[in-house]
Design an enzyme around this catalytic site. Structure first.
Site, PDB file in Angstrom:
ATOM      1  N   HIS A 108       0.822  -1.220   0.000  1.00  0.00           N
ATOM      2  CA  HIS A 108       0.000   0.000   0.000  1.00  0.00           C
ATOM      3  C   HIS A 108       0.848   1.259   0.000  1.00  0.00           C
ATOM      4  O   HIS A 108       0.362   2.339   0.322  1.00  0.00           O
ATOM      5  CB  HIS A 108      -0.957   0.007   1.211  1.00  0.00           C
ATOM      6  CG  HIS A 108      -2.067  -0.993   1.080  1.00  0.00           C
ATOM      7  ND1 HIS A 108      -2.873  -1.345   2.143  1.00  0.00           N
ATOM      8  CD2 HIS A 108      -2.504  -1.744   0.037  1.00  0.00           C
ATOM      9  CE1 HIS A 108      -3.752  -2.244   1.741  1.00  0.00           C
ATOM     10  NE2 HIS A 108      -3.547  -2.516   0.463  1.00  0.00           N
ATOM     11  N   THR A 176      -4.549  -7.867  10.969  1.00  0.00           N
ATOM     12  CA  THR A 176      -5.368  -7.285   9.905  1.00  0.00           C
ATOM     13  C   THR A 176      -6.791  -7.821  10.008  1.00  0.00           C
ATOM     14  O   THR A 176      -7.019  -8.969  10.359  1.00  0.00           O
ATOM     15  CB  THR A 176      -4.759  -7.549   8.499  1.00  0.00           C
ATOM     16  OG1 THR A 176      -5.591  -6.958   7.500  1.00  0.00           O
ATOM     17  CG2 THR A 176      -4.598  -9.022   8.223  1.00  0.00           C
TER      18      THR A 176
END
Ligand code: APR
Length: 234
Positions: A108, A176
């Site tokens: 990301h 996550t």
């Protein structure tokens, strides 16, 4: 007998105990900001000042934080495990690097990097960014943005990640929520290739049922003990 190769996916929960906010926990970043305003190309086009302020604040906060025992345990695993260890992180912080991890993929992007939309160059960046920031390479202003992947943009290094998932014997997902794709789909991909899959998370993620093994607790406890187990300790 080749040593097992390990792919580790990390998310915001890994950096939570270093003092960086997660996104979807109570009081998380997306309870304070609408992601469409600060983490999409449309949001940046509409109000670049707001987006720069959002990332400038996170860049300043980042200067005060340190890697925690979980980051350090993953760096130890990379050093001491004979087989390949690669970390695929969704996090844009630089705490894996600060802990000593080398084989690292930021899917990301990175908070401490800036990208020029005019010439495409990227630059290490720790200061604030604004519309007036000039690109160190092409000199134009108005085009510098954080080198992070926004919603609707293609994550970085997907080819390399796919190759690693197809060749790994162990896939470990840490901190996550399993909410955002393509990262949330990695566990299914790894297990389709025959990897053993483990979730280390504070609580069951949205994808918990896809994992062969789940160990729940704070990362600074469950990650060091899991690494100890992998390295043949207790
Ligand atoms: N130890 C372990 N896990 C933790 C801890 C902790 N101390 N604190 C929180 N967690 C877990 C939560 O239970 C949650 O499952 O970490 C997860 C954090 O989930 P999110 O906030 O959704 O963060 P993440 O999964 O990394 O988000 C993925 O979404 O907004 C985008 O680009 C952003 O990379 C981010 C992506």
């Amino acid at each position: 007998m080749p040593q097992p190769s390990i792919v580790i996916l990390t998310g915001a929960g890994l950096s939570a105990e270093s003092g960086l906010a997660t996104f979807r926990d109570k009081g998380g970043i997306w309870s304070k900001y609408d992601y469409r305003d600060v983490a999409t190309p449309q949001g940046f086009a509409k109000n670049p000042k707001l987006v720069h302020e959002f990332y400038n604040m996170r860049r300043r906060d980042h200067a005060a934080v340190k890697p925690n025992a979980a980051h350090l345990a993953l760096a130890r695993l990379e050093r001491e495990h004979a087989g390949n260890v690669v970390i695929v992180t969704q996090n844009i912080d630089a705490l894996h690097e600060a802990a000593g991890s080398k084989n690292l993929i930021h899917m990301h992007g990175e908070l401490l990097k800036a990208l020029c939309q005019h010439c495409g160059s990227t630059h290490a960046w720790t200061e604030d960014l604004s519309l007036f920031t000039q690109c160190p390479r092409c000199g134009s202003d108005g085009g510098m943005r954080p080198d992070v992947v926004w919603f609707g943009e293609r994550p970085y290094h997907m080819g390399e990640i796919g190759k690693a998932l197809s060749a790994c014997d162990l896939f470990v997902s840490i901190g996550t929520s399993g909410h955002v794709y393509p990262a949330a789909g990695f566990v299914a991909e790894a297990s389709a290739y025959g990897a053993h899959t483990v979730e280390l998370n504070l609580e069951p993620s949205e994808g918990a049922s896809y994992f062969a093994e789940c160990i729940h607790g704070p990362a600074t406890e469950v990650v060091p003990s899991f690494v100890e187990r992998l390295l043949g300790g207790t």
